[in-house]
Write a protein that holds these residues in place. Structure first.
Motif, PDB file in Angstrom:
ATOM      1  N   GLY A 240      84.117  36.659  29.654  1.00 42.86           N
ATOM      2  CA  GLY A 240      85.127  37.214  28.844  1.00 42.86           C
ATOM      3  C   GLY A 240      86.360  36.391  28.464  1.00 42.86           C
ATOM      4  N   THR A 241      86.705  35.812  29.680  1.00 43.04           N
ATOM      5  CA  THR A 241      87.816  34.816  29.647  1.00 43.04           C
ATOM      6  C   THR A 241      87.435  33.448  28.883  1.00 43.04           C
ATOM      7  OG1 THR A 241      87.932  35.320  32.012  1.00 43.04           O
ATOM      8  CG2 THR A 241      89.468  33.812  31.089  1.00 43.04           C
ATOM      9  N   ALA A 242      86.264  33.122  28.986  1.00 45.19           N
ATOM     10  CA  ALA A 242      85.572  31.986  28.321  1.00 45.19           C
ATOM     11  C   ALA A 242      85.728  32.156  26.756  1.00 45.19           C
ATOM     12  CB  ALA A 242      84.409  31.528  28.488  1.00 45.19           C
ATOM     13  N   MET A 243      85.170  33.360  26.457  1.00 42.85           N
ATOM     14  CA  MET A 243      85.290  33.789  24.997  1.00 42.85           C
ATOM     15  C   MET A 243      86.662  33.913  24.444  1.00 42.85           C
ATOM     16  SD  MET A 243      83.232  34.957  22.587  1.00 42.85           S
ATOM     17  CE  MET A 243      83.007  36.079  21.394  1.00 42.85           C
ATOM     18  N   VAL A 244      87.567  34.587  25.090  1.00 43.51           N
ATOM     19  CA  VAL A 244      88.806  34.741  24.255  1.00 43.51           C
ATOM     20  C   VAL A 244      89.557  33.301  24.344  1.00 43.51           C
ATOM     21  CG1 VAL A 244      91.145  35.785  24.736  1.00 43.51           C
ATOM     22  CG2 VAL A 244      88.849  37.351  25.089  1.00 43.51           C
ATOM     23  N   SER A 245      89.408  32.538  25.442  1.00 43.63           N
ATOM     24  CA  SER A 245      89.970  31.086  25.495  1.00 43.63           C
ATOM     25  C   SER A 245      89.500  30.514  24.132  1.00 43.63           C
ATOM     26  CB  SER A 245      89.760  30.340  26.681  1.00 43.63           C
ATOM     27  OG  SER A 245      89.721  31.383  27.944  1.00 43.63           O
ATOM     28  N   LEU A 246      88.142  30.439  23.879  1.00 42.66           N
ATOM     29  CA  LEU A 246      87.537  29.586  22.866  1.00 42.66           C
ATOM     30  C   LEU A 246      88.032  30.178  21.590  1.00 42.66           C
ATOM     31  CD1 LEU A 246      84.085  29.126  24.324  1.00 42.66           C
ATOM     32  CD2 LEU A 246      85.833  27.280  23.630  1.00 42.66           C
ATOM     33  N   LEU A 247      88.271  31.476  21.574  1.00 44.13           N
ATOM     34  CA  LEU A 247      88.583  32.074  20.023  1.00 44.13           C
ATOM     35  C   LEU A 247      90.020  31.712  19.822  1.00 44.13           C
ATOM     36  CD1 LEU A 247      87.173  35.540  20.076  1.00 44.13           C
ATOM     37  CD2 LEU A 247      86.520  33.553  18.836  1.00 44.13           C
ATOM     38  N   ALA A 248      90.918  31.566  21.099  1.00 40.17           N
ATOM     39  CA  ALA A 248      92.236  31.331  20.889  1.00 40.17           C
ATOM     40  C   ALA A 248      92.421  29.842  20.475  1.00 40.17           C
ATOM     41  CB  ALA A 248      93.046  31.750  22.298  1.00 40.17           C
ATOM     42  N   ILE A 249      91.386  29.002  21.064  1.00 45.21           N
ATOM     43  CA  ILE A 249      91.469  27.493  20.586  1.00 45.21           C
ATOM     44  C   ILE A 249      91.100  27.398  18.991  1.00 45.21           C
ATOM     45  CG2 ILE A 249      90.324  25.261  20.916  1.00 45.21           C
ATOM     46  CD1 ILE A 249      90.190  26.194  23.863  1.00 45.21           C
ATOM     47  N   TRP A 250      90.124  28.214  18.726  1.00 48.73           N
ATOM     48  CA  TRP A 250      89.632  28.203  17.284  1.00 48.73           C
ATOM     49  C   TRP A 250      90.634  28.543  16.201  1.00 48.73           C
ATOM     50  CZ3 TRP A 250      89.279  32.458  14.126  1.00 48.73           C
ATOM     51  CH2 TRP A 250      88.398  32.113  13.130  1.00 48.73           C
ATOM     52  N   MET A 251      91.285  29.731  16.582  1.00 51.50           N
ATOM     53  CA  MET A 251      92.420  30.129  15.953  1.00 51.50           C
ATOM     54  C   MET A 251      93.468  29.024  15.702  1.00 51.50           C
ATOM     55  SD  MET A 251      94.627  33.794  16.035  1.00 51.50           S
ATOM     56  CE  MET A 251      95.807  33.208  17.122  1.00 51.50           C
ATOM     57  N   VAL A 252      94.025  28.480  16.988  1.00 50.03           N
ATOM     58  CA  VAL A 252      94.833  27.470  16.829  1.00 50.03           C
ATOM     59  C   VAL A 252      94.575  26.337  16.060  1.00 50.03           C
ATOM     60  CG1 VAL A 252      96.406  26.160  18.276  1.00 50.03           C
ATOM     61  CG2 VAL A 252      96.172  28.461  19.073  1.00 50.03           C
ATOM     62  N   ILE A 253      93.253  25.620  16.283  1.00 54.75           N
ATOM     63  CA  ILE A 253      93.184  24.517  15.614  1.00 54.75           C
ATOM     64  C   ILE A 253      92.697  24.722  14.323  1.00 54.75           C
ATOM     65  CG2 ILE A 253      92.765  23.125  17.897  1.00 54.75           C
ATOM     66  CD1 ILE A 253      89.629  23.370  17.285  1.00 54.75           C
ATOM     67  N   THR A 254      92.293  25.583  13.914  1.00 52.17           N
ATOM     68  CA  THR A 254      91.432  25.729  12.436  1.00 52.17           C
ATOM     69  C   THR A 254      92.723  26.590  11.487  1.00 52.17           C
ATOM     70  OG1 THR A 254      90.545  27.837  12.721  1.00 52.17           O
ATOM     71  CG2 THR A 254      89.290  26.034  12.890  1.00 52.17           C
ATOM     72  N   LEU A 255      93.516  27.692  12.086  1.00 53.94           N
ATOM     73  CA  LEU A 255      94.278  28.556  11.318  1.00 53.94           C
ATOM     74  C   LEU A 255      95.568  28.011  11.377  1.00 53.94           C
ATOM     75  CD1 LEU A 255      92.794  31.881  11.582  1.00 53.94           C
ATOM     76  CD2 LEU A 255      92.569  30.528   9.838  1.00 53.94           C
ATOM     77  N   LEU A 256      96.086  28.247  12.605  1.00 55.27           N
ATOM     78  CA  LEU A 256      97.582  28.083  12.972  1.00 55.27           C
ATOM     79  C   LEU A 256      98.177  26.581  12.606  1.00 55.27           C
ATOM     80  CD1 LEU A 256      99.101  30.160  13.661  1.00 55.27           C
ATOM     81  CD2 LEU A 256      99.134  29.687  15.904  1.00 55.27           C
ATOM     82  N   ILE A 257      97.565  25.475  13.487  1.00 55.42           N
ATOM     83  CA  ILE A 257      98.153  24.238  13.241  1.00 55.42           C
ATOM     84  C   ILE A 257      98.074  23.913  11.731  1.00 55.42           C
ATOM     85  CG2 ILE A 257      98.058  21.717  13.825  1.00 55.42           C
ATOM     86  CD1 ILE A 257      97.478  22.569  16.653  1.00 55.42           C
ATOM     87  N   PRO A 258      96.931  23.784  11.093  1.00 52.22           N
ATOM     88  CA  PRO A 258      97.017  23.366   9.707  1.00 52.22           C
ATOM     89  C   PRO A 258      98.258  24.022   8.704  1.00 52.22           C
ATOM     90  CG  PRO A 258      94.836  23.594  10.294  1.00 52.22           C
ATOM     91  CD  PRO A 258      95.500  24.250  11.311  1.00 52.22           C
ATOM     92  N   LYS A 259      98.253  25.290   9.016  1.00 50.41           N
ATOM     93  CA  LYS A 259      99.399  25.962   8.167  1.00 50.41           C
ATOM     94  C   LYS A 259     100.820  25.478   8.625  1.00 50.41           C
ATOM     95  CE  LYS A 259      97.885  29.798   5.518  1.00 50.41           C
ATOM     96  NZ  LYS A 259      98.390  30.270   4.577  1.00 50.41           N
ATOM     97  N   VAL A 260     100.823  25.694  10.061  1.00 51.24           N
ATOM     98  CA  VAL A 260     102.229  25.336  10.324  1.00 51.24           C
ATOM     99  C   VAL A 260     102.571  23.841  10.161  1.00 51.24           C
ATOM    100  CG1 VAL A 260     103.541  24.879  12.509  1.00 51.24           C
ATOM    101  CG2 VAL A 260     102.448  26.896  12.230  1.00 51.24           C
ATOM    102  N   THR A 261     101.693  22.948  10.374  1.00 55.99           N
ATOM    103  CA  THR A 261     101.794  21.598   9.996  1.00 55.99           C
ATOM    104  C   THR A 261     102.316  21.565   8.378  1.00 55.99           C
ATOM    105  OG1 THR A 261     100.348  20.782  11.372  1.00 55.99           O
ATOM    106  CG2 THR A 261     101.220  19.119  10.145  1.00 55.99           C
ATOM    107  N   SER A 262     101.585  22.127   7.471  1.00 54.18           N
ATOM    108  CA  SER A 262     101.931  21.548   6.278  1.00 54.18           C
ATOM    109  C   SER A 262     103.371  22.415   5.910  1.00 54.18           C
ATOM    110  CB  SER A 262     100.893  22.130   5.268  1.00 54.18           C
ATOM    111  OG  SER A 262     101.111  23.505   4.866  1.00 54.18           O
ATOM    112  N   ASN A 263     103.675  23.587   6.393  1.00 50.39           N
ATOM    113  CA  ASN A 263     104.956  24.073   6.122  1.00 50.39           C
ATOM    114  C   ASN A 263     105.892  23.199   6.689  1.00 50.39           C
ATOM    115  OD1 ASN A 263     104.834  26.851   4.585  1.00 50.39           O
ATOM    116  ND2 ASN A 263     102.964  26.565   5.716  1.00 50.39           N
ATOM    117  N   MET A 264     105.858  22.654   7.891  1.00 50.67           N
ATOM    118  CA  MET A 264     106.692  21.879   8.768  1.00 50.67           C
ATOM    119  C   MET A 264     107.020  20.482   7.657  1.00 50.67           C
ATOM    120  SD  MET A 264     107.823  22.364  12.066  1.00 50.67           S
ATOM    121  CE  MET A 264     107.282  23.546  13.312  1.00 50.67           C
TER     122      MET A 264
END
Lengths: 472, 233, 436
Positions: A240-264
């Motif tokens: 369960g921990t592996a799954m949640v951590s990987l999903l968190a990583i996925w969310m951060v590198i595909t969704l969060l960082i690209p959007k935040v970077t471009s807005n920054m």
């Protein structure tokens, strides 16, 4: 030998996992749909582009009898051709204008982006291979691999395997290899299908190389996800921990960082608004020669210098048409002003891309996207290349028009001088060719380096996990 | 206190428990002996109303478990084979939670008192359950029974996987509960523990109660012989 | 009983790192998205204010120059330098009026399509141009799209809901605590319902509180009535994802399978259905290339210009009273003709534009019919409508400008036809012709 057994065992389990099998088939289905519709869209765009180009030239040639400078005001359009690789990675294609109005006295920006005509309700959810590879493929890898090591520990199989004399190294690298094979097996049919549908074997050689490079870049990204998945799965104590951590990583590198970077990037280095831009251009232009106002200070000075050089006192005594000469002089001055201001904008864009390279270091997803856009020739550099060529063409056309006025509107013909179809037909034609070589621009290199570093570091993570001693 | 009347359960035509008659009085430890699949856990599950019996009924304190599941559950405490508690809560917090579910709002001292009675070391009470051994978790379960002063205790293989010392500790706790007047039903396949701790022993095979013995009347070796005979038939 | 269950659920939840991370990250990203949205709206307000002022100064300046001429203090060399001329006032050198789609009170919530479509434009007698403030924007930015509250709500919050809710029942089963819960004198359904309810309340609380607190700090009008439906919609959207969590938990006992299923559903609702709907709509009703539109437009201009004399002569024959006789200045007839030609061109261009707009409208129709397939799409669209940044509203700018241009022409053209010049006094009284 042992490693081969591990890989085989792992692959058998993957094939028997109904969830993974279904997802893999779905992804392949989506890929096929995206390639087919992408190809259709590309065909529509490129035939419309060449038709518009043709019509626009006819309109230019048949604009009727007029003064060359009226023709300069009448202007003509340049239409940006699309890269065949937009089928796979559309990049900024949708957001850059398709047509560029070329006229006297000013450099316009391209207008009518494709995005304006698409009701893209949820913006970046457009079904293209790039989209599927960026967002969905990593999920497939995570789903297939998050349990691979941790579940062995949970079920006690790990101790059993160790007792069989299998080393942790063999176990972890074996599982990594199995995940790699799964990815390759799914990717290979797509690769061939895309190659054939886009007709790359018979198109320009450069496009084929671009396609191969794209595939490499994607592989690099998948590799990073594979390594992260196996790495996290080896370190986690619960699946369960592996799954949640990987999903968190996925969310951060595909969704969060690209959007935040471009807005920054946008707020750190903001681009002036269009009205501010033209205001400052206008201010600078007023300092110079106004081709339409013979009484402005600069115009008078220029006229006097020309008169002096030819030793006459009236422009009518000059052996050529003075307005033609002055218009060309003004045109060159105006171009300088525009170039200066557009360069300023470009350097803001470059600084924004600099912020992007920071984001690219944090997110392999972003560095992959930016690199593949560049490789596909659908990034901002490809667009700039087009606008630069179009601008060179524009200034050349203006020179031809002004020179015609200067050389032919003399003597009796000076008043009411018009030219016609014969002349317009001889005017230069814009033949835009996309660059045939792939030259990584200076600001793309950080993206490529970031991607490679992620690849190496993530492989290192697996290596570290494999060499770590663990008592379970 | 605890009574089953012709309790029967079939799963898709497969008989799991058939015509079970049990009557366990207060102050009695009844050990249900049987192999895996004999129907012990099914019996307990029916007592907990996890699923209804196909026919027959069970009474706790005279109340039918099928008609008054919540009322009867108030009077019993169940300790499964592997008593699972919330791992990220402490033993004391877990106890307080489960007490609360039966409407008992207890203070810290009361909680600590019950845990102490159940034999949990004071330094362990406020540690997270994820650090507990199986024996320690079961002590929390017994503390729950003590706190709720349950009339009935249902135990499913409570001693499997415990080391001899912990197993012995647990047996003493059961004695304690018995002396407090609880009726205890313990499903097990540990002959030794059944003989040592139980007052009566029932032997189950394929859903049927084969034999009932009084523990003090029989020696270890006789019990083993009787048990094996019933298994063969 | 409820408070007891809530209390212990809280004791457990607060110790999980997935909850801690959620409680930390959600307020931060909501705050950041609202800040960006607020800045965007402030910039728009500032821009509108600045343009209104520049417009005012421009006409004040013209009035001043006109007064100087009236007083004989200055003279003009060319007709186009005389500010009293209706044509100069309505058409020349920066004349005209700005038309705005003012940001709605809750515009900060969703950037919508505002990075693609302009929110203001300028009209004069013959031109009507939307001002693309962002024409110089780096297109890479538009690929990533704006980081707004709508994105956080529609895309990210469900992922946090999934992290909190994917194992709400399966964890009890896997951990074995379900067995113990079943032996308690409280119905198991009630216990599980309370657990789900508590988690739902906690995450809704975090989201709503973040919105209200940051909204208040930034001065977004969260006190207004318009906010209540937004808050309700947020709760409903979170509830939808929680319901999915419960449903999935009901059918499967493994937390890992639940996580896969839920993320799969997220991908389906947020990524796949919207992209398939877009794809379907654009395949059903393809919009012809704008490149063709550009050449069509040119073709029309050219054709009309070639016949401009005929148009003018026939119009003059029909409206003799509209044209001044006798000795008129050079520019008069030229511009009379030009204004008329422009009218004809605009009409014909409108016809041609229709060919592009009607497939687009059909696309919009198809999409709005299919939108209920994905609650995420519905939510996103609705947020844009509340913020007034949806494509339809922004595209209405052209219609607004057209209406406004009609008034503008109605005010100036009759005076131009009679060549009635404006006095300085009249210039300062040109009505604002309000548009909102």
């Amino acid at each position: 030998m042992i490693i081969r057994q591990i890989v085989r065992n792992e692959l058998t389990r993957l094939v028997r996992d109904l969830v993974i099998l279904t997802l893999a088939v779905l992804v392949l289905g989506l890929l096929a749909v995206s390639v087919l519709t992408g190809e259709r869209y590309y065909q529509q765009l490129s035939s419309a582009q060449s038709e518009a180009e043709y019509l626009s030239r006819i309109q230019w040639e048949q604009q009727g009898e007029k003064n060359p400078h009226s023709a300069a005001h009448y202007g003509t359009h340049a239409f940006k051709p699309v890269s065949v690789l937009m089928i796979f990675e559309p990049g900024v294609t949708r957001y850059t204008g398709v047509s560029l109005f070329l006229e006297g006295h000013r450099q316009n920006t391209a207008s009518f982006s494709l995005a304006e005509d698409l009701d893209a309700s949820l913006r970046f959810a457009e079904l293209t291979p790039a989209f599927i590879f960026t967002y969905l493929f990593p999920l497939l890898i995570i789903f297939a691999g998050f349990r691979m090591v941790v579940a062995e520990k949970e079920s006690g199989m790990y101790r059993f395997l160790m007792a069989q004399g299998i080393s942790r190294n063999q176990l972890i690298w074996g599982k990594t290899a199995a995940l790699w094979i799964m990815v390759l097996v799914i990717f290979a049919p797509f690769f061939l299908f895309g190659l054939l549908v886009a007709g790359l074997p018979i198109s320009a050689e450069a496009d084929l190389y671009r396609y191969l490079l794209l595939a490499l870049i994607w592989m690099c990204y998948f590799g990073i996800m594979i390594h992260l998945t196996i790495g996290i799965s080896s370190f986690a104590r619960q699946s369960g921990t592996a799954m949640v951590s990987l999903l968190a990583i996925w969310m951060v590198i595909t969704l969060l960082i690209p959007k935040v970077t471009s807005n920054m990037a946008a707020s750190l280095h903001s681009v002036p608004t269009t009205s501010e831009f033209y205001q400052s251009v206008r201010t600078d232009l007023q300092q110079g020669i106004d081709g339409h106002n013979p009484f402005s200070e600069h115009s008078v000075a220029f006229r006097d210098s020309v008169l002096n050089a030819h030793g006459v006192t009236d422009v009518a005594d000059l052996p050529f048409n003075f307005s033609g000469m002055m218009l060309q002089e003004a045109e060159e001055f105006e171009k300088k002003i525009y170039d200066y201001h557009l360069d300023r904008i470009q350097s803001i864009h470059d600084r924004q891309l600099g912020v992007f390279s920071l984001g690219a270091i944090l997110s392999p997803g972003l560095s992959m996207q930016l690199t593949s856009m560049h490789i596909a020739g659908t990034d901002i550099h490809a667009f700039r290349h087009f606008t630069q060529e179009a601008e060179e063409y524009r200034i050349e056309l203006m020179r031809v028009l002004n020179n015609d006025l200067r050389d032919n509107a003399v003597g009796e013909r000076a008043i009411g001088y018009v030219t016609g179809r014969d002349f317009f037909e001889q005017n230069p034609v814009l033949r835009y060719e996309r660059p045939s070589k792939i030259t990584p621009s200076a600001d793309t290199i950080p993206f490529i380096l970031a991607l490679l570093s992620w690849f190496i570091i993530s492989a290192g993570l697996v290596g570290f996990a494999a060499s770590k001693e663990e008592v379970v | 206190m605890l009574e089953t009347i012709n309790l029967t359960k079939q799963f898709n035509g497969q008989v799991a428990v058939s015509g079970l008659h049990l009557n366990i009085e207060a102050g009695e430890i009844y050990c249900l002996l049987g192999a895996n699949g004999a129907g012990k856990t099914t019996t307990i599950n029916m007592l907990l109303n996890v699923f209804p019996p196909s026919s027959g009924d069970a009474l706790i304190g005279g109340l039918s478990v099928t008609e008054n599941p919540l009322e009867t559950k108030k009077r019993l405490t169940y300790i499964p084979e592997n008593l699972a508690l919330y791992p990220n809560l402490t033993g004391a917090e877990n106890l307080r939670f489960f007490c609360g579910l039966s409407g008992l709002q207890l203070g810290v001292t009361e909680i600590e008192g019950h845990l102490k009675k159940a034999g949990l070391q004071p330094e362990a009470m406020h540690k997270r359950v994820e650090t507990y051994s199986k024996g320690m978790r079961q002590k929390v379960g017994v503390a729950l029974a003590i706190a709720r002063s349950s009339d009935v205790l249902l135990l499913d293989e409570p001693t499997s996987g415990l080391d001899p010392a912990a197993s012995n500790d647990f047996a003493r706790l059961l004695e304690l509960m018995k002396d407090r007047g609880a009726a205890i039903l313990m499903a097990t396949h540990d002959l030794f523990r059944a003989k040592e701790t139980g007052t009566r022993i029932g032997i189950m095979n394929r859903g049927k109660l084969m034999d009932e013995l009084v523990a003090s009347d029989i020696s270890h070796s006789d019990l083993e012989q009787v048990y094996l005979n019933h298994m063969k038939s | 009983m409820m408070s007891h269950l809530f209390y212990f659920e809280w004791l457990q939840l607060r110790k999980t790192w997935s909850f801690r991370l959620t409680a930390l990250i959600v307020p931060v990203i909501i705050g950041y998205s609202l800040l960006l949205g607020h800045q965007r709206v402030q910039d728009q307000h500032a821009q509108i204010q600045e343009l209104l002022e520049s417009e005012q100064t421009f006409y004040d300046d013209l009035a001043e120059r006109r007064r100087a001429i009236e007083l004989g203090e200055s003279e003009v060399e060319h007709w186009f330098q005389n500010p009293g001329n209706p044509l100069v006032l309505a058409q020349f050198g920066g004349s005209g009026r700005y038309v705005f789609l003012s940001p709605k009170p809750l515009a900060a919530l969703a950037a919508g399509q505002s990075d693609l479509f302009p929110y203001y434009g300028k009209i004069a007698l013959t031109n009507r141009s939307a001002m693309r403030d962002n024409a110089l924007e780096n297109p890479v930015m538009q690929v990533a799209g704006p980081f707004d509250f709508a994105f956080v709500l529609v895309w990210l919050i469900p992922l946090f809901v999934i992290t909190i809710g994917y194992d709400v029942l399966s964890r009890e089963k896997e951990g074995g605590t379900l067995a113990l819960l079943q032996s308690q004198p409280v119905s198991i359904q009630k216990i599980l319902l309370m657990k789900v309810l508590f988690r739902f309340l906690v995450i809704s609380g975090i989201v709503l509180l973040s919105v209200l607190v940051f909204g208040f700090l930034l001065g977004i009008p969260i006190g207004s009535q318009a906010v209540i439906p937004v808050l309700l919609a947020i709760i409903a959207y979170i509830a939808f994802w929680f319901a999915l969590c419960v449903l999935v938990n009901w059918f499967s006992d493994s937390s890992a399978i639940n996580a896969i299923t839920l993320v799969g559903l997220w991908v389906l609702f947020v990524l796949i259905i919207p992209s398939l709907i877009s794809l379907f709509a654009s395949n059903q009703h393809p919009v012809p290339s704008r490149a063709m539109w550009v050449t069509d437009q040119r073709g029309i201009q050219q054709a009309v210009n070639e016949e401009r004399h005929t148009f003018f002569e026939s119009w003059k024959a029909d409206h003799p009273e509209e044209v001044m006789d006798g000795d008129t200045p050079d520019f008069y007839l030229i511009w009379m003709q030009r204004l008329l030609t422009n009218e004809v061109i605009q009409d014909r261009v409108d016809e041609a534009t229709e060919r592009f707009n009607s497939p687009r409208e059909q696309q919009v129709g198809v999409i709005s019919k299919l939108r209920p397939l994905s609650p995420s799409m519905l939510m996103h669209h609705w947020m844009q409508q509340v913020a007034g940044t949806d494509a339809q509203r922004l595209q209405s700018l052209d219609g607004e400008m057209r209406e406004f241009q009609k008034d503008w022409k109605g005010y100036f053209i009759p005076r131009f036809r009679q060549l009635k010049y404006f006095s300085a006094e009249e210039i300062s009284q040109i009505p604002r012709l309000d548009f909102d």
